[in-house]
Scaffold this motif. Structure first.
Motif, PDB file in Angstrom:
ATOM      1  N   GLY A  47       0.809  -1.216   0.000  1.00 29.37           N
ATOM      2  CA  GLY A  47       0.000   0.000   0.000  1.00 29.37           C
ATOM      3  C   GLY A  47       0.841   1.263   0.000  1.00 29.37           C
ATOM      4  O   GLY A  47       0.545   2.222  -0.725  1.00 29.37           O
ATOM      5  N   ASP A  48       1.909   1.278   0.789  1.00 30.93           N
ATOM      6  CA  ASP A  48       2.782   2.459   0.816  1.00 30.93           C
ATOM      7  C   ASP A  48       3.472   2.660  -0.522  1.00 30.93           C
ATOM      8  O   ASP A  48       3.637   3.803  -0.985  1.00 30.93           O
ATOM      9  CB  ASP A  48       3.814   2.318   1.932  1.00 30.93           C
ATOM     10  CG  ASP A  48       3.185   2.448   3.309  1.00 30.93           C
ATOM     11  OD1 ASP A  48       2.054   2.975   3.396  1.00 30.93           O
ATOM     12  OD2 ASP A  48       3.806   2.017   4.308  1.00 30.93           O
ATOM     13  N   ARG A  49       3.868   1.572  -1.157  1.00 32.15           N
ATOM     14  CA  ARG A  49       4.500   1.708  -2.471  1.00 32.15           C
ATOM     15  C   ARG A  49       3.525   2.265  -3.504  1.00 32.15           C
ATOM     16  O   ARG A  49       3.885   3.137  -4.320  1.00 32.15           O
ATOM     17  CB  ARG A  49       5.027   0.349  -2.930  1.00 32.15           C
ATOM     18  CG  ARG A  49       6.283  -0.111  -2.212  1.00 32.15           C
ATOM     19  CD  ARG A  49       6.779  -1.429  -2.773  1.00 32.15           C
ATOM     20  NE  ARG A  49       7.094  -1.332  -4.203  1.00 32.15           N
ATOM     21  CZ  ARG A  49       7.502  -2.364  -4.927  1.00 32.15           C
ATOM     22  NH1 ARG A  49       7.619  -3.557  -4.375  1.00 32.15           N
ATOM     23  NH2 ARG A  49       7.774  -2.205  -6.205  1.00 32.15           N
ATOM     24  N   ILE A  50       2.286   1.797  -3.466  1.00 32.78           N
ATOM     25  CA  ILE A  50       1.280   2.278  -4.424  1.00 32.78           C
ATOM     26  C   ILE A  50       0.978   3.753  -4.183  1.00 32.78           C
ATOM     27  O   ILE A  50       0.955   4.564  -5.123  1.00 32.78           O
ATOM     28  CB  ILE A  50       0.009   1.424  -4.324  1.00 32.78           C
ATOM     29  CG1 ILE A  50       0.272   0.011  -4.844  1.00 32.78           C
ATOM     30  CG2 ILE A  50      -1.132   2.062  -5.108  1.00 32.78           C
ATOM     31  CD1 ILE A  50      -0.878  -0.943  -4.620  1.00 32.78           C
ATOM     32  N   LEU A  51       0.748   4.131  -2.924  1.00 32.79           N
ATOM     33  CA  LEU A  51       0.395   5.518  -2.629  1.00 32.79           C
ATOM     34  C   LEU A  51       1.559   6.464  -2.903  1.00 32.79           C
ATOM     35  O   LEU A  51       1.357   7.583  -3.395  1.00 32.79           O
ATOM     36  CB  LEU A  51      -0.056   5.630  -1.171  1.00 32.79           C
ATOM     37  CG  LEU A  51      -1.347   4.860  -0.825  1.00 32.79           C
ATOM     38  CD1 LEU A  51      -1.698   5.054   0.643  1.00 32.79           C
ATOM     39  CD2 LEU A  51      -2.497   5.311  -1.695  1.00 32.79           C
ATOM     40  N   ASP A  52       2.793   6.042  -2.599  1.00 33.69           N
ATOM     41  CA  ASP A  52       3.945   6.888  -2.926  1.00 33.69           C
ATOM     42  C   ASP A  52       4.089   7.066  -4.428  1.00 33.69           C
ATOM     43  O   ASP A  52       4.393   8.168  -4.912  1.00 33.69           O
ATOM     44  CB  ASP A  52       5.224   6.264  -2.350  1.00 33.69           C
ATOM     45  CG  ASP A  52       5.265   6.329  -0.830  1.00 33.69           C
ATOM     46  OD1 ASP A  52       4.484   7.117  -0.253  1.00 33.69           O
ATOM     47  OD2 ASP A  52       6.048   5.582  -0.222  1.00 33.69           O
TER      48      ASP A  52
END
Length: 463
Positions: free
Chosen positions: A314-319
């Motif tokens: 999720g953090d990779r997608i949002l970043d």
């Protein structure tokens, strides 16, 4: 003492039938509890081996897990039973309850009983009710989404803006600023830049649009008196067709009414756009302020064992989405500035208005800059072909420089997807939600590809 002992023996003889009845009741309740089907955490029945019943090994299902119960060789296997009735009889020493709870395959069918099928058959009313409730909830969600399409678009735009501004907020937080102050500074800067841009562009664009509207009759006269139009008129009779359609339009009162309705519709659309812009800015402020809390609650919906992996993805997608929004905004601003310079060099009329149009279209990935350049080139052809050629050479050379040098550097930390997937995503997103859909299509496609690569492919490799 003797009298006390005699009294105790007499009480024991008198209460012996009652105690026997209580003991038989407890035994009956215990047997009923043993016969009652039990279910695991997934709602599937738990089968237990009864004393004397032949062992049945778990049969692997399609995904490799013990999904079904297959009969093993034994005195009651279908191969040793001559008829169906004998195959369905319980094993010696097994109770009726355990025989009913543990399905035995018949010699006639020769099939195995899956846990999921057994769970559905064990509770048909509950399964049917939950299926009906699920279908009803799906229809309700579809109706709500269809009735609030505009609101959902505003929410999506606000969330997209919040994700785009979140890297700036986190950068300010790394400078030891608290998040509320970082959010306030970022939103004030964003609103200030947007207001300054609109204040600088709207008066010029309005003035040039008014000038363009006043010059339309002269432009039509110039086109009508040109040599190429005269040749087309002699061949196809264009002037007669245009005069006939204009006369029909003026003579038809409903056409005039529709035109006035279109003018009022433009006013209503402008009002709706203003309200929508205000709603999007307010929602973006709230989303930006509560983004860490929203992510934390979303991650807590996953099981604790899978939560770190989900948080990583999720953090990779949002970043990636945030970096993409910032990068695409920088590319659009550069497109608008270069288009304005090229328009000034080529002396194309209505330079500020056309530069704003090119900048807005440049927000559409891959095809937006090319579309804006072709639009300005066609307008420049109304002046002369040298003007159109000058603008096209300057602007399309910049597009090549942008494709090979500018965009790779700006988008290096954003999303990486194949060009074919990007084009298909942009076309599909634009067909669904217009410019906003085209802008959101590439990060959504990148998120889907990341999930496929990090989850599905890894799962297939481990099988």
């Amino acid at each position: 003492m003797d009298s006390l002992r005699r009294g105790r023996r007499r009480i024991a003889r008198l209460t012996a039938p009652l105690r026997s009845r209580f003991a038989s009741g407890r035994a009956a309740r215990a047997r009923a509890a043993d016969r009652r089907p039990r279910y695991d955490a997934h709602g599937l029945p738990i089968f237990e081996e009864a004393p004397g019943e032949p062992h049945r090994a778990p049969h692997p299902g399609p995904d490799g897990s013990p999904d079904a119960v297959a009969p093993a060789s034994g005195p009651h296997s279908p191969a040793d039973v001559g008829d169906v009735g004998a195959a369905a009889e319980p094993a010696p020493g097994a109770s009726a309850g355990s025989s009913a709870a543990h399905p035995v395959p018949t010699a006639d069918a020769g099939t195995t009983v899956h846990h999921s099928t057994a769970g559905v058959l064990a509770r048909p009313i509950y399964t049917g009710f939950m299926f009906t409730v699920g279908v009803g909830l799906a229809l309700l969600l579809f109706y709500i989404g269809q009735s609030n399409t505009q609101l959902l678009i505003w929410i999506g735009a606000a969330l997209f803006i919040a994700l785009g501004l979140d890297p700036i907020v986190r950068g300010l937080e790394r400078l030891a600023l608290p998040r509320p102050l970082s959010v306030a500074i970022t939103m004030l800067g964003f609103v200030g830049v947007l207001a300054g841009f609109l204040a600088a562009v709207i008066p010029v664009a309005t003035r040039q649009l008014s000038t363009f509207g006043q010059s339309v009759p002269e432009l039509i006269d110039d086109i009508s008196s040109s040599d190429w139009f005269r040749r087309l008129d002699e061949t196809l009779g264009l002037q007669e067709i245009v005069d006939r359609e204009l006369s029909r339009f003026v003579a038809d009162p409903t056409a005039v009414t529709d035109a006035l309705g279109g003018i009022f519709g433009v006013g209503a659309a402008l009002l709706t756009t203003g309200v929508g812009l205000l709603v999007v800015l307010v929602l973006a402020l709230y989303f930006l302020a509560s983004l860490p809390t929203m992510k934390a609650w979303a991650y807590r919906l996953a099981p604790a064992s899978r939560r770190p992996r989900l948080q990583h993805l999720g953090d990779r997608i949002l970043d990636g989405v945030g970096q993409y929004v910032i990068g695409q905004a920088c590319v659009a601003v550069l497109n608008g500035l270069v288009a304005f310079v090229a328009i000034r060099l080529a002396e194309v009329p209505f330079g500020a208005l056309l530069a704003v149009v090119v900048g807005i279209l440049a927000f559409i990935p891959l095809v937006g800059g090319v579309t804006g350049g072709m639009l300005v080139t066609l307008i420049a052809l109304t002046v002369d072909w040298q003007t159109a050629l000058t603008f096209a050479v300057v602007y399309f050379i910049y597009l090549q420089i942008e494709a090979y040098f500018v965009s790779p550097r700006i988008m290096s930390r954003a999303v990486r997807i194949p060009a074919a997937v990007a084009v298909i995503s942009v076309i599909a997103g634009g067909a669904l939600l217009g410019i906003l859909g085209a802008l959101m299509a590439i990060p959504l496609a990148a998120a889907v590809m990341l999930v496929i690569r990090e989850v599905l492919i890894l799962h297939q490799d481990r099988r």
